[in-house]
Enzyme design. Structure first.
Site, mmCIF file in Angstrom:
data_model
loop_
_atom_site.group_PDB
_atom_site.id
_atom_site.type_symbol
_atom_site.label_atom_id
_atom_site.label_comp_id
_atom_site.label_asym_id
_atom_site.label_seq_id
_atom_site.Cartn_x
_atom_site.Cartn_y
_atom_site.Cartn_z
ATOM 1 C CG ASP A 122 -9.761 -17.043 -25.410
ATOM 2 O OD1 ASP A 122 -9.064 -15.667 -24.962
ATOM 3 O OD2 ASP A 122 -10.209 -16.740 -26.469
ATOM 4 C CG HIS A 123 -4.776 -14.856 -22.081
ATOM 5 N ND1 HIS A 123 -4.191 -15.437 -23.372
ATOM 6 C CD2 HIS A 123 -4.344 -13.698 -21.969
ATOM 7 C CE1 HIS A 123 -3.697 -14.282 -23.750
ATOM 8 N NE2 HIS A 123 -3.576 -13.250 -23.092
ATOM 9 C CE LYS B 92 -5.573 -9.625 -22.484
ATOM 10 N NZ LYS B 92 -4.459 -9.409 -21.877
ATOM 11 C CD GLU C 176 0.411 -9.253 -29.550
ATOM 12 O OE1 GLU C 176 1.141 -9.657 -28.589
ATOM 13 O OE2 GLU C 176 0.060 -10.110 -30.370
ATOM 14 C CG ASP D 147 -1.220 -16.372 -32.090
ATOM 15 O OD1 ASP D 147 -1.016 -17.214 -31.286
ATOM 16 O OD2 ASP D 147 -0.685 -15.284 -31.949
ATOM 17 C CG HIS E 87 -7.092 -13.986 -27.780
ATOM 18 N ND1 HIS E 87 -7.428 -14.989 -26.938
ATOM 19 C CD2 HIS E 87 -5.684 -14.269 -28.076
ATOM 20 C CE1 HIS E 87 -6.189 -15.297 -26.479
ATOM 21 N NE2 HIS E 87 -5.188 -15.298 -27.148
ATOM 22 C CE LYS F 245 2.223 -12.203 -32.464
ATOM 23 N NZ LYS F 245 2.073 -12.157 -30.958
#
Ligand code: BG6
Length: 488
Positions: A179-180, A184, A218, A237, A242, A337
């Site tokens: 989970d990028h 961070k 975003e 998503d 996240h 988004k």
């Protein structure tokens, strides 16, 4: 202060889906940056695997293009690219069939002493077949690890199938579910902030915290990923992984040590304590044409090229955690988004002072807020009430104690993938999701998906470039609170 670069042991990174978007945007540039930083030993190798009929030179050219596009020019002198190119190999393989596997096996046989990392940068439908073939060709030996990208499944049932297929070949201590967001810098700083400072922990509970907001907004749209995105939507998503991971780091009990299972045990308890969601605590939206970054942009349906889709591009939720620490403290979660700006932040609002000794002329006393900003302009702000300077009596106003990481630390901030891939090589699972976390996250998400699936109502429209549908504003205003837009 410069960061320490601790070289890793020799390894081979095998990237399945090596010509795809993730490999080009993130994995290849991340490996290049680590090489440039001097972290990779001379023996480190990257083997790209995909079904494209590419020659070795074409793959090197593709990698160079990826580096040119995603690494700032000053960080990629030609000499470094030349060194990096020598690490690259390419194999054309059919991951669901037999072709190419013997060649991969022969290549890997050259690296008996290396740690082997299989990175599945493919769609989740291929995770099972790739693992099966790794087992069949006897490649999942003791010094190997597998990295899988999100999404792991699209609901509990499919996640179970994917996890089972992986578990047939790799034991859990060699599975890295990435989970990028956990890679961070500021997300890890959240742990430093909470557990390396005595100041916050006594206040970190329902007695002192009024509510928490987590926003991952975003400005971009679905950017050529509409095919994938339309099968996922914002809930799968962004929220299932996240945002829930961020919520876990804010809400978890202090782990006894910074050890993979100690941290993941605490996160799991938070996920299991989430109150099941029901209407009206959710809002889903879908963007219509509007303006973003100064220009007109099409709506989601136009980008998708389909007249109808009920996939949500925006979600706002009011979540609650049913345990002693958090009972009664709402966690407002929001992502979308094509919102007004790109900003990810966690805002902790403390309870108001119990009594004001200042007269009306002093102005309202705004409750303290701690803002942890993940991107852009990473940093931490603590909003305090102070006296307006100068004569004229006691007038109060909120002013932030403001720490911007860019000004506090001059060095470059590595991308999340750089850190996470090196963690896999080192065998550190702390920043990766354990299977039971994924299961618990889906168990909370499933009923929301089901309710939305059965609802006759489509997602609420919002204009691109705004903060989402007005219902999201109503969601929080119903409770007498407001979204903390603009870093306050
Ligand atoms: C990915 C999602 O996991 O995260 C994307 O699939 C999203 O839809 C991206 O754009 C956001 O990541 P970041 O690091 O740019 O905030």
């Amino acid at each position: 202060m410069t960061s320490r670069v601790i070289p890793v042991e020799p390894f081979v990174l095998v990237v399945f889906g090596a010509t795809g978007d993730l490999a080009r945007r993130k994995l290849i540039p991340a490996m290049f940056e680590r090489d440039a930083a001097g972290q990779l030993p001379a023996e480190a190798v990257l083997i790209g695997v995909s079904r494209g009929q590419l020659g070795q030179e074409e793959f090197v050219a593709l990698a160079k293009e990826a580096v040119d596009e995603h690494v700032p020019q000053a960080e990629r002198p030609a000499s470094l690219m030349e060194r990096f190119s020598k690490r690259l190999n390419y194999i054309c393989a059919d991951v669901t069939g037999d072709a190419g596997w013997a060649e991969l096996a022969a290549q890997l046989a050259l690296y008996k002493e290396h740690t082997i990392v299989f990175y599945l940068a493919t769609g989740p439908a291929l995770f099972g077949p790739i693992c099966e073939n790794l087992g069949r060709f006897n490649l999942a030996r003791g010094n190997t690890r597998v990295v899988v990208e999100k999404p792991v499944g699209k609901d509990s049932e499919s996640a179970h199938a994917v996890n089972e297929a992986i578990a047939q070949v790799f034991p859990e201590d060699r599975v890295y579910r990435i989970d990028h967001y956990l890679g961070k810098e500021t997300v890890q700083n959240l742990m430093a902030l909470r557990f390396a400072n005595g100041l916050f922990e006594p206040l970190w509970n329902a007695a002192h915290i009024d509510h928490v907001q987590i926003t991952v907004a975003e400005a971009l749209g679905v950017e050529g990923r509409a095919g994938y995105y339309d099968t996922a939507g914002a809930l799968r998503d962004m929220v299932q992984n996240h945002i829930l991971q961020l919520l876990c780091l804010v809400a978890m009990e202090p782990p006894a040590m910074l050890d993979a299972d100690a941290v993941r045990d605490e996160k799991l308890k938070v996920l299991r304590a989430l109150k099941p969601m029901e209407a009206p605590n959710w809002v889903r939206g879908q963007y219509r044409a509007g303006a973003s970054a100064g220009g007109p942009v099409p709506g989601y349906l136009e980008e998708l090229g389909a007249p109808a889709s009920r996939t949500e591009t925006f979600v706002a939720l009011k979540a609650e955690i049913e345990n002693w620490r958090w009972a009664g403290v709402p966690f407002y979660l929001r992502t979308g988004k094509r919102l007004a700006e790109r900003v990810s932040e966690i805002v902790i609002t403390f309870r108001p002072v119990p009594h004001s000794m200042f007269g009306q002329g002093a102005g309202p006393i705004v409750p303290n807020r701690l803002v942890i900003r993940l991107q852009p302009d990473e940093g931490v702000k603590l909003w305090l009430m102070i006296k307006d300077p100068g004569p004229g009596g006691m007038r109060l106003r909120p002013v932030p104690l403001d720490m911007s990481f860019a000004s506090a630390f001059a060095e470059r901030n590595p991308d999340a993938y750089e850190r996470l891939v090196m963690d896999v090589v080192r065998g550190n699972q702390t920043l990766f999701m354990r299977r039971d976390e994924v299961v618990a996250a889906w168990a909370w998400i499933d009923p929301i998906l089901q309710a939305w699936g059965q609802s006759p109502e489509p997602p609420k429209p919002y204009t691109a470039g705004t903060w989402g549908p007005s219902a999201a504003i109503a969601l929080i205003e119903r409770d007498g609170r407001t979204w903390a837009d603009g870093g306050m």
